[in-house]
Design an enzyme around this catalytic site. Structure first.
Site, PDB file in Angstrom:
ATOM      1  CD  GLN A  43      -3.016  -1.017   0.255  1.00  0.00           C
ATOM      2  OE1 GLN A  43      -3.082  -0.057  -0.524  1.00  0.00           O
ATOM      3  NE2 GLN A  43      -3.897  -2.004   0.234  1.00  0.00           N
ATOM      4  CB  ALA A  44       0.199   4.821  -0.560  1.00  0.00           C
ATOM      5  CD  GLU A  45       3.230   6.531   3.338  1.00  0.00           C
ATOM      6  OE1 GLU A  45       4.023   6.024   4.149  1.00  0.00           O
ATOM      7  OE2 GLU A  45       3.551   7.379   2.489  1.00  0.00           O
ATOM      8  CB  THR A  46       2.757  -0.226   6.267  1.00  0.00           C
ATOM      9  OG1 THR A  46       2.270  -0.971   5.142  1.00  0.00           O
ATOM     10  CG2 THR A  46       2.519  -1.039   7.523  1.00  0.00           C
ATOM     11  CB  CYS A  72       2.309   9.622   5.817  1.00  0.00           C
ATOM     12  SG  CYS A  72       0.981   8.827   4.857  1.00  0.00           S
TER      13      CYS A  72
END
Length: 281
Positions: A43-46, A72
């Site tokens: 995903q874009a961020e964890t 983020c």
């Protein structure tokens, strides 16, 4: 341990920007382990959380599939949503200790027709720059203006131009080094919305430099967009729509000088269990 996938800055399920949030740790895992899990999640961020002695305060770190991020927005909103709604943290205000300093999140009513979250982030007013011809070539359109903060900001003529973009990501990955604080390969493209929209500004965000071809909804980009368009429109509060094809995300932002308030909603989509033990420091 549990992990949740949360659609952040979403008007409903399958909208906004998904982020994975891992159940809070008592000690930080090794950085390489967190990076490996972020790559696995893809995903874009964890987001990774660390418990502290204060039940309202957590450490927070964000990882894209390839790098640790300095800030983020959507994964912070997702983290707060997971703590409030899934972990059951019951406090009026959450504080996250991050690479960008202390960030706070609280629950508020009346956010896009429901109960949402309000985040307090540092403002990032951009400066005017000359990006050279490669940016226009990479985007496939000549920007009216180019500005830079953490990311490049290309202002284009209208909403149709924003929605119709199909950039050359390989070329874009080489643009912006020395201009944007975040380095090359990270660009916002934005325009004033068409008349009659329920938002004032429409944007998209491309970040091949962080391993993200296009980010569906980017909270940190609005730390640039709100000061920029707030001054242009003479408005302290604006609504924004990030027009990633197939998803789209919605934010309400308020300019507070050195800070920007970002408001949006989150929806838990998936709860999963990790079967690999973390490698602790």
């Amino acid at each position: 341990m549990r992990q949740w996938t949360v659609d952040a800055f979403a008007s409903g399920p399958f909208k906004g920007n998904p982020a994975c949030v891992v159940e809070p740790f008592d000690a930080w895992p090794e950085t390489a382990w967190m990076q490996a899990l972020a790559a696995e999640n893809n995903q874009a961020e964890t987001a990774f959380l660390l418990r502290t002695a204060d039940p309202a305060r957590f450490g927070l770190r964000w990882f894209t599939p390839t790098v640790e991020a300095p800030i983020c927005g959507h994964a912070t909103l997702a983290s707060a949503h997971a703590l409030f709604e899934e972990v059951g943290v019951d406090v009026p205000l959450l504080t996250f200790d991050t690479l960008s300093g202390a960030l706070t999140v609280r629950r508020v009513d009346g956010v896009f027709g429901g109960r949402g979250l309000e985040m307090d982030f540092p403002a990032d007013p951009p400066r005017r720059v000359e990006a050279g011809p490669d940016l226009a070539k990479a985007l496939g359109v000549e920007p009216l203006e180019v500005w830079a903060g953490q990311y490049l900001l290309a202002v284009v003529a209208d909403e149709a131009t924003v929605r119709g973009l199909s950039p050359d990501l390989a070329l874009l990955n080489t643009v912006g080094g020395g201009l944007a604080k975040g380095g090359a390969g990270q660009a916002i493209v934005a325009a004033l919305a068409d008349p009659g929209r329920d938002y004032a500004v429409v944007s998209r965000f491309f970040a091949p430099g962080c391993g993200i071809p296009e980010d569906p909804t980017t909270g940190s980009a609005h730390c640039i967009l709100m000061p920029f368009f707030g001054e242009r429109l003479g408005a302290a509060t604006l609504r924004f729509h990030q027009a990633c094809p197939g998803r789209g995300g919605d934010l309400e932002c308020e300019n507070r000088g050195a800070r920007v308030l970002l408001r949006g909603r989150g929806f838990t989509m998936v709860e999963s269990r990790l079967r690999v033990e973390p490698a602790l420091r």
